[in-house]
Design a protein around this motif. Sequence first.
Motif, short mmCIF file in Angstrom:
data_model
loop_
_atom_site.label_atom_id
_atom_site.label_comp_id
_atom_site.label_asym_id
_atom_site.label_seq_id
_atom_site.Cartn_x
_atom_site.Cartn_y
_atom_site.Cartn_z
N PRO A 12 58.01 10.64 5.04
CA PRO A 12 57.70 11.85 4.51
C PRO A 12 58.95 12.39 4.05
CG PRO A 12 56.54 12.00 6.85
CD PRO A 12 57.36 10.84 6.42
N ARG A 326 52.95 14.92 7.55
CA ARG A 326 53.32 14.75 8.92
C ARG A 326 52.22 15.04 9.80
NH1 ARG A 326 58.63 16.49 7.85
NH2 ARG A 326 59.97 14.48 7.70
N GLU A 329 49.51 12.54 9.03
CA GLU A 329 49.72 11.00 9.59
C GLU A 329 49.40 11.25 11.12
OE1 GLU A 329 52.86 8.68 7.06
OE2 GLU A 329 53.60 10.43 8.11
#
Length: 341
Positions: A12, A326, A329
Amino acid sequence: MYSVRFHTHGGPEVLRYEQAPDPRPSPGEALVRVRACALNHLDLWERQGLRRVPIPMPHISGSDVAGEVVESAVADLPPGRRVMLQPGISCGRCAACLSGKDNECPDYQVLGYRDHAGGYAELVKVPVQNLVPIPDHVGFVEAAAFPLTFLTAWHMLMTCARLEARDDVLVLAAGSGVGQAAVQLAVWRGARVFATAGSAAKMARARELGATAVIHHHEQDVAAEVLRLTNRRGVDVVIEHVGEATWAKSVRSLARGGRLVTCGATTGAAGTLDLQALFSKRLTIRGSYMGTKGELLAVAPLFFDGALKPAIDRTYPLAQAAAAQRRLEASGQFGKIVLEV
Ligand SMILES: [Zn+2]
């Protein structure tokens, strides 16, 4: 315009909030002021880098967009008109497009993927046929959260699996974008829905969306639970997108004549198949990718009328796109993560 771009593949941290040239629409294209853009796993994969798909740099991701028309040559879509965008971009002239199967167009692309700059930006350009007007009572965040996942889930359930009200359905990972959409659509169709989720909180949310029973996919054996819940019969339809981690159990959950439709392999692409079960139970295994423009227009009124409500996990300002990715993820979300622009 301000945008979030990446110039190299990576984590990221490669996402940069920075100035980029304004897109210049060609004849037949419209310019749209982005107000909200929802995240998809595609955004993560292209940022990380794909083995077989080169991504031109610098790249702007974002396939799920809602905003306002800035410029279009179409009289009934004047500047200021509130729209959401069809995420599939196709030529509009080939046999597939003209047969209404634009997702089978040889030039088919997804907005924000490969050559097309997407919605992690203040402005985006798309063909005018990708503009879908939204009513005033529908917010930009909800509208951005709708197109890709509900189009995918509709195509999987209605077109590929030919779902009927008497069917039992298993939806994997109800907290994912496609999962929450598939639960809602199958319930709307009148089917009995079983879902899986990875935490007590997500299980409760899946029940709120109308799932009859929710299986904890880390703590319970999904296939054994499905067989128990259906008196050993199994389900008529499985909606798969998790891949390697769940594949074998998903196939085992099918009843005779069952249909498994998959649109993803988030946990890995390898899966085994019991060929004896395949022929003796007359199973159908089908792949699905996106859906047609006509299908999005068919499902959109259910959203505008309130029968379907995209589950929103969290919103972030555009500048915090890295934090938003994030969160996706880490799989902590229930529903869509949306950038506000
Ligand atoms: Zn075409």
